[in-house]
Design a protein around this motif. Structure first.
Motif, PDB file in Angstrom:
ATOM      1  N   ASP A   1       0.600  -1.099   0.292  1.00  0.00           N
ATOM      2  CA  ASP A   1      -0.023  -0.020   0.111  1.00  0.00           C
ATOM      3  C   ASP A   1       0.439   0.860  -0.039  1.00  0.00           C
ATOM      4  O   ASP A   1       0.227   2.017  -0.904  1.00  0.00           O
ATOM      5  N   ASP A   2       1.760   1.274   1.030  1.00  0.00           N
ATOM      6  CA  ASP A   2       3.203   2.258   0.733  1.00  0.00           C
ATOM      7  C   ASP A   2       3.294   2.627  -0.259  1.00  0.00           C
ATOM      8  O   ASP A   2       4.214   3.648  -0.911  1.00  0.00           O
ATOM      9  N   TRP A   3       3.113   1.820  -1.806  1.00  0.00           N
ATOM     10  CA  TRP A   3       3.642   2.164  -2.867  1.00  0.00           C
ATOM     11  C   TRP A   3       2.934   3.177  -3.067  1.00  0.00           C
ATOM     12  O   TRP A   3       3.284   4.498  -4.102  1.00  0.00           O
ATOM     13  N   PHE A   4       1.677   3.392  -3.011  1.00  0.00           N
ATOM     14  CA  PHE A   4       0.337   4.626  -3.237  1.00  0.00           C
ATOM     15  C   PHE A   4       0.546   5.494  -3.078  1.00  0.00           C
ATOM     16  O   PHE A   4       0.633   6.887  -2.634  1.00  0.00           O
ATOM     17  N   THR A   5       0.435   5.466  -1.167  1.00  0.00           N
ATOM     18  CA  THR A   5       0.539   6.609  -0.135  1.00  0.00           C
ATOM     19  C   THR A   5       2.304   7.451   0.188  1.00  0.00           C
ATOM     20  O   THR A   5       1.589   8.220   0.879  1.00  0.00           O
ATOM     21  N   ALA A   6       3.306   6.652  -0.744  1.00  0.00           N
ATOM     22  CA  ALA A   6       4.243   7.207  -0.331  1.00  0.00           C
ATOM     23  C   ALA A   6       4.573   8.783  -0.388  1.00  0.00           C
ATOM     24  O   ALA A   6       5.152   9.874   0.595  1.00  0.00           O
ATOM     25  N   ASP A   7       3.639   9.927  -1.397  1.00  0.00           N
ATOM     26  CA  ASP A   7       3.822  10.876  -2.081  1.00  0.00           C
ATOM     27  C   ASP A   7       2.772  11.891  -1.156  1.00  0.00           C
ATOM     28  O   ASP A   7       2.651  12.935  -1.726  1.00  0.00           O
ATOM     29  N   ASP A   8       1.965  10.965  -0.071  1.00  0.00           N
ATOM     30  CA  ASP A   8       0.750  11.756   0.646  1.00  0.00           C
ATOM     31  C   ASP A   8       0.927  13.143   1.234  1.00  0.00           C
ATOM     32  O   ASP A   8      -0.456  13.840   0.605  1.00  0.00           O
ATOM     33  N   ALA A   9       1.920  13.708   1.046  1.00  0.00           N
ATOM     34  CA  ALA A   9       2.073  14.929   2.184  1.00  0.00           C
ATOM     35  C   ALA A   9       2.752  15.429   0.879  1.00  0.00           C
ATOM     36  O   ALA A   9       1.407  16.768   0.656  1.00  0.00           O
ATOM     37  N   LEU A  10       3.232  15.420  -0.331  1.00  0.00           N
ATOM     38  CA  LEU A  10       2.983  16.516  -1.662  1.00  0.00           C
ATOM     39  C   LEU A  10       1.875  16.219  -2.290  1.00  0.00           C
ATOM     40  O   LEU A  10       1.254  17.627  -2.512  1.00  0.00           O
ATOM     41  N   LEU A  11       1.134  15.085  -2.457  1.00  0.00           N
ATOM     42  CA  LEU A  11      -0.575  15.482  -2.268  1.00  0.00           C
ATOM     43  C   LEU A  11      -1.695  16.650  -1.948  1.00  0.00           C
ATOM     44  O   LEU A  11      -1.805  16.982  -2.578  1.00  0.00           O
ATOM     45  N   HIS A  12      -1.180  15.877  -0.167  1.00  0.00           N
ATOM     46  CA  HIS A  12      -1.789  16.790   0.354  1.00  0.00           C
ATOM     47  C   HIS A  12      -1.695  18.537   0.458  1.00  0.00           C
ATOM     48  O   HIS A  12      -2.308  18.875   0.124  1.00  0.00           O
ATOM     49  N   ALA A  13      -0.160  18.592  -0.270  1.00  0.00           N
ATOM     50  CA  ALA A  13       0.204  20.172  -1.054  1.00  0.00           C
ATOM     51  C   ALA A  13      -0.269  20.850  -2.003  1.00  0.00           C
ATOM     52  O   ALA A  13       0.220  21.857  -2.611  1.00  0.00           O
ATOM     53  N   GLY A  14      -0.971  19.983  -2.952  1.00  0.00           N
ATOM     54  CA  GLY A  14      -1.665  20.289  -4.054  1.00  0.00           C
ATOM     55  C   GLY A  14      -0.393  20.172  -5.059  1.00  0.00           C
ATOM     56  O   GLY A  14       0.205  20.441  -6.182  1.00  0.00           O
ATOM     57  N   GLY A  15       0.485  19.287  -4.433  1.00  0.00           N
ATOM     58  CA  GLY A  15       2.239  19.021  -5.752  1.00  0.00           C
ATOM     59  C   GLY A  15       1.577  17.751  -6.477  1.00  0.00           C
ATOM     60  O   GLY A  15       0.352  17.244  -6.466  1.00  0.00           O
ATOM     61  N   ASP A  16       2.389  17.555  -8.043  1.00  0.00           N
ATOM     62  CA  ASP A  16       2.211  16.537  -8.597  1.00  0.00           C
ATOM     63  C   ASP A  16       3.696  15.247  -8.874  1.00  0.00           C
ATOM     64  O   ASP A  16       4.546  16.375  -9.010  1.00  0.00           O
ATOM     65  N   PRO A  17       3.538  14.126  -7.916  1.00  0.00           N
ATOM     66  CA  PRO A  17       4.437  13.549  -8.056  1.00  0.00           C
ATOM     67  C   PRO A  17       5.300  13.130  -9.115  1.00  0.00           C
ATOM     68  O   PRO A  17       5.913  11.977  -9.699  1.00  0.00           O
ATOM     69  N   THR A  18       4.464  13.243 -10.600  1.00  0.00           N
ATOM     70  CA  THR A  18       4.514  12.189 -12.159  1.00  0.00           C
ATOM     71  C   THR A  18       5.430  13.152 -11.835  1.00  0.00           C
ATOM     72  O   THR A  18       6.596  12.590 -13.046  1.00  0.00           O
ATOM     73  N   LEU A  19       6.103  14.907 -11.830  1.00  0.00           N
ATOM     74  CA  LEU A  19       6.528  15.129 -12.452  1.00  0.00           C
ATOM     75  C   LEU A  19       7.786  14.546 -12.243  1.00  0.00           C
ATOM     76  O   LEU A  19       9.142  14.802 -13.241  1.00  0.00           O
ATOM     77  N   ARG A  20       7.768  13.558 -11.259  1.00  0.00           N
ATOM     78  CA  ARG A  20       9.812  13.030 -11.495  1.00  0.00           C
ATOM     79  C   ARG A  20       9.565  12.637 -11.704  1.00  0.00           C
ATOM     80  O   ARG A  20      10.626  12.077 -12.926  1.00  0.00           O
ATOM     81  N   THR A  21       9.411  11.450 -12.679  1.00  0.00           N
ATOM     82  CA  THR A  21       9.606  10.725 -13.779  1.00  0.00           C
ATOM     83  C   THR A  21       9.710  11.313 -15.447  1.00  0.00           C
ATOM     84  O   THR A  21       9.626  10.623 -16.167  1.00  0.00           O
ATOM     85  N   GLY A  22       9.455  12.961 -15.380  1.00  0.00           N
ATOM     86  CA  GLY A  22       9.674  13.512 -16.682  1.00  0.00           C
ATOM     87  C   GLY A  22       8.397  14.185 -17.193  1.00  0.00           C
ATOM     88  O   GLY A  22       8.636  14.254 -18.922  1.00  0.00           O
ATOM     89  N   VAL A  23       6.862  13.044 -17.582  1.00  0.00           N
ATOM     90  CA  VAL A  23       5.921  13.201 -17.427  1.00  0.00           C
ATOM     91  C   VAL A  23       4.961  14.787 -17.306  1.00  0.00           C
ATOM     92  O   VAL A  23       5.208  15.187 -15.764  1.00  0.00           O
ATOM     93  N   ILE A  24       4.796  15.333 -18.056  1.00  0.00           N
ATOM     94  CA  ILE A  24       4.356  16.592 -17.793  1.00  0.00           C
ATOM     95  C   ILE A  24       2.766  16.745 -18.330  1.00  0.00           C
ATOM     96  O   ILE A  24       2.166  16.409 -18.857  1.00  0.00           O
ATOM     97  N   ILE A  25       1.510  16.302 -17.432  1.00  0.00           N
ATOM     98  CA  ILE A  25       0.677  16.419 -17.450  1.00  0.00           C
ATOM     99  C   ILE A  25      -0.688  17.623 -17.625  1.00  0.00           C
ATOM    100  O   ILE A  25      -0.620  17.755 -16.525  1.00  0.00           O
ATOM    101  N   GLY A  26      -0.996  18.389 -18.390  1.00  0.00           N
ATOM    102  CA  GLY A  26      -2.071  19.070 -18.503  1.00  0.00           C
ATOM    103  C   GLY A  26      -2.009  20.198 -17.789  1.00  0.00           C
ATOM    104  O   GLY A  26      -2.937  21.445 -17.152  1.00  0.00           O
TER     105      GLY A  26
END
Length: 560
Positions: A507-532
Motif C-alpha cells: 500500500d505504501d507504494w501509493f501512499t508515499a507521496d501523500d504529503a506532497l499530494l495534500h500540499a497540491g503537488g504533482d509527483p508525476t513530474l519526477r518521471t519527466g511526464v507533464i500532464i495538463g
C-alpha cells in the motif's frame, strides 16, 4: 524465559469438530492434554474456516487469503504458482517453515512448466508444497490419489514387516476377521473393529514422533522455526487401533442435531446434499452408533499423543518459547441435519476448534480464557508473521493478527463478519440441480448471530443462531427477515469488493507521496511526464513545490 519467543508449533487435525473436545463441553470425551493447552492459552469459540473441504480450507490457511482470492476452490485444484504463502513470508524473516503431515496441496505443474521452474529445485519444491519445506508430507488416501506417491509411512510399515500392496490401507486402515479376512476401513460397518496395526505404529503416533525428530534437529540447527504438524485423523476411514477402538460405545453417541421439519419444504441445495450416499447412511442411527465411537477413539488417540509431544517440549525447555496452535481444517456432520461429510455451512462443519497458547509474558492476562470474537483460519498466517516480528503484509494477507486478542490489547476487534465458500462443481449435486460449473458456488456469511448462505440462482438460506442455536429452522423465506438478508447481502458485496488482488506492491507504494499530494503537488513530474499544465509559469510553480519534498526512499512515483 527467552526475551524473544522463537518458534511456532501449528497443530492441525483433519475433520475434527469444534464440539468434540472436553474443554468444549463434550459430556464423555475426555481430552486432558488439549484442555491443558486451553488452560495455558486462549480458546476461540467462534473460529470459522474459509471452506468446508480440506484442500481449499488449507490453501486459505497457508496463504492467509480467502478462496475467492487464491483460486484453489476444490480438492485437486492447484494453488497457482507464485501465490504468496506463509512459508514465503516467514523465510524472508529468517524463519524455517516446515511441514510434518498433510497439506492436500496439488502443485501447479502446468504453471511451473510454463515458467521453466524445475520441480526438483528449491523454488520448485516450495511451489509444490504450499511454501513449506517438506520434512515429511503424508496426505493419507494413498497411494492411488493425486497427493502421494512413495510415501515414507508406507516404507516405514514395510520395513516393520507389514507387507502389502497398500500397507496404509491394509494395516493401518483395515481390520482383520476371525479367519484372516480383510475388513476394509472404508466401509462404515467395520468402524467398531480394531485396525490391524499396533497402536504405536499407526499414523498419529508415527507423525508425532516425526515432529519430535524435526524439533530435535531444528534446535541443533539454531534457526527459529514454524512446524506445521498436520494430522490425517480423525478424518475417515473411521477405524482406530486397539485400545481406542472400544473406549467409547453407543451410549457415548449424542443425539443427532436434526429435526423432521428440516426435510419439509427444504432449500433445493440442502435437499440435494441430504440425498448423497454419505448423508443417507449417516442419517441411520445404526451407522452413527457404529462410527461415532471410532471417531471419538481417533480423537482420544490424538490427545494422548499430544500429551507425549507437550511433555517432550517441556523436557527440551521449549514450552516457554514456542507458540502452540491447535485447530482443524473443518468439521464433520456425523448425521447432524441429515447430512454426512462436511460440505455445507452449519457450525458442526464450518466452525472449528482453535486454541492459541502464546508464551509471551504480555499474554499472561488472557491465559485460560475463551474469546467469542469472530476469527477465521486466515488469521493464523498474519499472527505468525506478527509473532516473529515481521512487517505486516495487508495488501496480501486478508486475515488479521490475533496477537491483540491474545495479549489483551484489542480495544475494538475490526472483524464484523466471517465468510466461508464451497465449490460443488465436482459433486453429483451439481448434476441433480442442473447447474453449470460456474454457477456451482456457494458462500456463507455470518455476523455471529445470523448466518446466510447464498447460491446463484436460488433463494438464500438464513439461520438465527441466537434463537435457534441448532440451526434447525431456515428463515430464508421469512418475510420478517428481509431486512436481515438485505443487510448480510450488502456485507457480502463489501467483502467481494475488498478482494486483495493487487499483491505485487504494498500500500505504501501509493501512499508515499501523500504529503506532497495534500500540499497540491504533482509527483508525476519526477518521471519527466507533464500532464495538463497551461504554461511555463504554472509548471515552474509546481516544480518549486516538488523540490520541497524529497523523493520517497522505497517507492516509485506513480506513472501516468
Amino acid at each position: 524465559m527467552s526475551a524473544k519467543p522463537m518458534n511456532v508449533l501449528w497443530i492441525m487435525c483433519d475433520q475434527l469438530r469444534f464440539d468434540y473436545l472436553g474443554c468444549a463441553g463434550h459430556p464423555t470425551l475426555r481430552t486432558p492434554n488439549i484442555d491443558r493447552l486451553a488452560a495455558r492459552g486462549v480458546r476461540f469459540t467462534n473460529a470459522y474456516v474459509q471452506s468446508t473441504i480440506c484442500g481449499p480450507s488449507r490453501m486459505s490457511a497457508y496463504t492467509g487469503r480467502y478462496v475467492r482470492s487464491h483460486g484453489s476452490t476444490q480438492n485437486g485444484v492447484p494453488l497457482r504458482v507464485g501465490e504468496p504463502t506463509l512459508g514465503d513470508h516467514l523465510r524472508e524473516n529468517g524463519v524455517r517453515c516446515v511441514l510434518i503431515g498433510k497439506t492436500h496441496m496439488v502443485a501447479d505443474t502446468e504453471g511451473m512448466e510454463r515458467l521453466g521452474i524445475d520441480p526438483d529445485s528449491l523454488i520448485g519444491v516450495h511451489s509444490s508444497q504450499c511454501g513449506f519445506e517438506p520434512w515429511e508430507r503424508d496426505d493419507g488416501l494413498h497411494p492411488s490419489g493425486p497427493y502421494d506417491g512413495d510415501v515414507p509411512y508406507d516404507r516405514y510399515l514395510r520395513d516393520g514387516d507389514h507387507q502389502a500392496d497398500n500397507p496404509w490401507e491394509h494395516w493401518a486402515n483395515s481390520a482383520e476377521g476371525p479367519n484372516g479376512e480383510d475388513h476394509s476401513g472404508w466401509l462404515l460397518v467395520h468402524a467398531d473393529k480394531p485396525a490391524r496395526i499396533d497402536e504405536s505404529m499407526s499414523e498419529t503416533p508415527y507423525m508425532t514422533r516425526r515432529a519430535m525428530e524435526f524439533i530435535t534437529e531444528a534446535e541443533a540447527d539454531g534457526r527459529p522455526w514454524c512446524a506445521h504438524l498436520s494430522y490425517i485423523k480423525p478424518h475417515w476411514p473411521y477405524i482406530v487401533p486397539a485400545p481406542y477402538h472400544d473406549m467409547f460405545g453407543p451410549d457415548d453417541v449424542q443425539d443427532a442435531i436434526r429435526s423432521e421439519a428440516e426435510l419439509a419444504n427444504p432449500h433445493p441445495v440442502y435437499a440435494a446434499f441430504t440425498q448423497e450416499r454419505y448423508s443417507r447412511n449417516f442419517s441411520r442411527d445404526e451407522v452413527r452408533r457404529r462410527v461415532i465411537p471410532a471417531y471419538m477413539g481417533l480423537i482420544k488417540q490424538i490427545d494422548d499423543q499430544l500429551g507425549e509431544l507437550f511433555g517432550f517440549l517441556d523436557r527440551k525447555g521449549l514450552s516457554d518459547r514456542t507458540m502452540i496452535v491447535f485447530t482443524s481444517d473443518h468439521g464433520d456432520y456425523l448425521g447432524d441435519h441429515w447430512l454426512g461429510e462436511k460440505y455445507l455451512f452449519h457450525d458442526v462443519s464450518a466452525k472449528v476448534p482453535m486454541i492459541v497458547c502464546d508464551p509471551s509474558p504480555s499474554a499472561d492476562s488472557t491465559r485460560g480464557t475463551t474469546c467469542d470474537r469472530l476469527v477465521e483460519m486466515i488469521d493464523l498466517a498474519p499472527t505468525f508473521l506478527d509473532y516473529f516480528g515481521g512487517a505486516p503484509r495487508p495488501h496480501v494477507l486478508e486475515g488479521l493478527s490475533l496477537l491483540p486478542l491474545l495479549r489483551g490489547e484489542a480495544q475494538a476487534w475490526p472483524r464484523r463478519h466471517a465468510v466461508s465458500e464451497y465449490d460443488f462443481a465436482p459433486d453429483s449435486v451439481r448434476v441433480k440441480l442442473g447447474r453449470s460449473v460456474q454457477d456451482s458456488r456457494m458462500v456463507m456469511i455470518t455476523d455471529g448471530r445470523f448466518k446466510m448462505i447464498e447460491v446463484p440462482g436460488f433463494r438464500p438460506m438464513l439461520f438465527d443462531m441466537e434463537n435457534d442455536p441448532g440451526e434447525l429452522v431456515d428463515l430464508g423465506e421469512a418475510p420478517d427477515q428481509a431486512a436481515t438478508i438485505a443487510r448480510l447481502r450488502a456485507a457480502l458485496m463489501r467483502w467481494y469488493a475488498s478482494a486483495r488482488n493487487r499483491i505485487t506492491v504494498p500500500d505504501d507504494w501509493f501512499t508515499a507521496d501523500d504529503a506532497l499530494l495534500h500540499a497540491g503537488g504533482d509527483p508525476t513530474l519526477r518521471t519527466g511526464v507533464i500532464i495538463g499544465y497551461w504554461d511555463e509559469a504554472e509548471l515552474e510553480a509546481q516544480r518549486r513545490l516538488l523540490a520541497r519534498f524529497s523523493a520517497p526512499a522505497e517507492a516509485t512515483a506513480l506513472d501516468a
